[in-house]
Design an enzyme around this catalytic site. Structure first.
Site, short mmCIF file in Angstrom:
data_model
loop_
_atom_site.label_atom_id
_atom_site.label_comp_id
_atom_site.label_asym_id
_atom_site.label_seq_id
_atom_site.Cartn_x
_atom_site.Cartn_y
_atom_site.Cartn_z
N ASP A 195 10.81 6.23 -6.45
CA ASP A 195 10.49 7.20 -6.42
C ASP A 195 9.16 7.13 -5.30
O ASP A 195 7.97 6.74 -6.00
CB ASP A 195 9.59 7.85 -7.86
CG ASP A 195 10.99 8.28 -8.36
OD1 ASP A 195 12.50 8.91 -7.24
OD2 ASP A 195 11.24 8.11 -9.35
N GLU A 233 17.78 -5.48 -8.95
CA GLU A 233 17.60 -3.82 -8.67
C GLU A 233 16.81 -2.83 -9.04
O GLU A 233 16.90 -3.62 -11.01
CB GLU A 233 18.82 -3.15 -8.06
CG GLU A 233 18.42 -1.85 -8.01
CD GLU A 233 19.60 -0.74 -7.10
OE1 GLU A 233 19.53 0.44 -6.92
OE2 GLU A 233 20.92 -1.05 -8.52
N ASP A 241 12.93 6.82 2.29
CA ASP A 241 12.92 7.75 3.65
C ASP A 241 11.61 8.07 4.14
O ASP A 241 11.30 8.86 4.77
CB ASP A 241 14.12 8.62 3.23
CG ASP A 241 13.40 9.71 2.55
OD1 ASP A 241 12.89 9.07 1.67
OD2 ASP A 241 13.46 10.99 2.54
N GLU A 249 17.25 0.71 -14.92
CA GLU A 249 16.79 2.43 -14.73
C GLU A 249 16.13 2.60 -15.96
O GLU A 249 16.46 1.89 -17.22
CB GLU A 249 17.91 2.45 -14.06
CG GLU A 249 18.18 4.22 -14.14
CD GLU A 249 17.47 4.91 -13.10
OE1 GLU A 249 17.17 3.98 -12.34
OE2 GLU A 249 16.61 5.48 -13.86
N LYS A 254 2.49 13.69 -3.94
CA LYS A 254 0.83 14.26 -3.97
C LYS A 254 0.19 12.90 -4.39
O LYS A 254 0.42 12.07 -4.78
CB LYS A 254 1.06 15.08 -4.91
CG LYS A 254 1.70 16.42 -5.05
CD LYS A 254 1.73 17.47 -6.11
CE LYS A 254 3.04 18.24 -6.50
NZ LYS A 254 3.22 18.95 -7.31
C1 LIG Z 1 15.15 7.77 -5.48
S1 LIG Z 1 15.81 7.23 -7.03
C2 LIG Z 1 16.86 6.75 -5.96
C3 LIG Z 1 18.02 5.69 -6.66
C4 LIG Z 1 18.86 4.32 -6.09
N1 LIG Z 1 18.07 3.34 -6.10
C5 LIG Z 1 19.92 4.82 -4.85
O1 LIG Z 1 18.84 4.47 -3.77
O2 LIG Z 1 20.08 5.78 -4.65
C6 LIG Z 1 14.66 6.17 -8.26
C7 LIG Z 1 14.97 5.46 -9.39
O3 LIG Z 1 13.88 4.87 -9.56
C8 LIG Z 1 14.45 5.01 -11.29
N2 LIG Z 1 12.74 4.46 -11.85
C9 LIG Z 1 12.13 5.05 -11.30
N3 LIG Z 1 10.75 4.80 -11.66
C10 LIG Z 1 11.41 3.18 -12.51
C11 LIG Z 1 10.74 2.38 -13.71
N4 LIG Z 1 8.87 2.53 -13.63
N5 LIG Z 1 11.55 1.62 -14.15
C12 LIG Z 1 12.51 1.83 -13.72
N6 LIG Z 1 13.43 2.91 -13.06
C13 LIG Z 1 12.25 3.94 -12.44
C14 LIG Z 1 14.49 6.59 -11.66
O4 LIG Z 1 14.97 7.22 -12.54
C15 LIG Z 1 15.14 6.86 -10.01
O5 LIG Z 1 16.37 6.53 -10.58
#
Ligand SMILES: C[S@@+](CC[C@H](N)C(=O)[O-])C[C@H]1O[C@@H](n2cnc3c(N)ncnc32)[C@H](O)[C@@H]1O
Length: 208
Positions: A112, A37, A148, A62, A116
């Site tokens: 994420d 994941e 979403d 993460e 923008k």
């Molecule tokens: C919007 S959250 C979604 C978390 C989880 N997948 C959920 O659906 O509840 C996005 C997660 O991805 C992590 N993340 C973003 N870019 C990343 C990267 N390049 N490598 C590892 N983690 C990343 C962020 O720190 C964040 O915890």
């Protein structure tokens, strides 16, 4: 070092302890299919998926230290032995440390969206990152996506659609740990379902 890392050392992988491709059998202490994941957040998907599929080895990546520690603590307290989490930037880690053709499924849920336009280049699902993701997949290994964010979803569709020689569409299978009414079973999904948002899913598999 957070106390979570000391208490649950078997769950937390330390990126600085590895150089070159990981020996996944050694890391999990057994052979078996590996599912990764990307962006595990607080670890909700990993917890439920690992409990539902004890035969599968799950690795969460993460980047954010706070979420990483939270997930390590939860997984350690649940006593799950088939989950590891690493604090790393996902594309670098996949490129440098994950052996080719070693992953049965890559789960990317609610990445994420960087809404923008000038930030779109930070999105995970974009053409320049696809060779890194595809390289890790076993033949017929899958990438499962949920978001979403309609604009990002359309970018995901276009990105995978442009790689028809390497990836073919497949049915999005709800992970075994997803709860009733859930498509992926993550924290963000739960939050967005409560808000009544539409969730978009997509799955592709690597051509054999
Ligand atoms: C919007 S959250 C979604 C978390 C989880 N997948 C959920 O659906 O509840 C996005 C997660 O991805 C992590 N993340 C973003 N870019 C990343 C990267 N390049 N490598 C590892 N983690 C990343 C962020 O720190 C964040 O915890």
């Amino acid at each position: 070092m957070g106390h979570e890392l000391k208490e649950h050392a078997s769950v937390a992988l330390k990126v600085e302890e590895f150089s070159g491709p990981l020996d996944l059998t050694e890391i999990f202490g057994r052979p078996g299919p590996v599912q990764i994941e990307i962006g595990s957040g607080k670890g909700t998907f990993l917890l439920h998926a690992a409990r539902a599929q004890p035969e599968v080895n799950f690795l969460g990546i993460e980047w954010a230290r706070r979420f990483y520690l939270h997930a390590v603590d939860r997984i350690g307290r649940w006593g799950l032995t088939n989950v590891r989490i690493i604090r790393a930037e996902a594309t670098t880690f996949l490129a440098e440390s994950v052996p080719p053709e070693s992953v049965a499924c890559l789960h990317v849920y609610f990445p994420d969206p960087w809404p923008k336009k000038r930030h779109h280049k930070r999105r995970l699902l974009q053409p320049k990152n696809m060779p890194t993701l595809i390289r890790c997949l076993e033949p017929v290994g899958e990438i499962r996506l949920a978001t979403d964010h309609l604009d990002y979803f359309e970018q995901m569709q276009a990105t995978v659609g442009a790689l028809r020689d390497e990836l073919e569409p497949t049915e999005f299978v709800r992970p075994a740990g997803a709860g009733e009414g859930e498509l992926a079973g993550t924290n963000y999904e739960r939050k967005y379902l409560e808000e009544g948002r539409t969730i978009y899913t997509l799955a592709v598999r690597r051509r054999a």
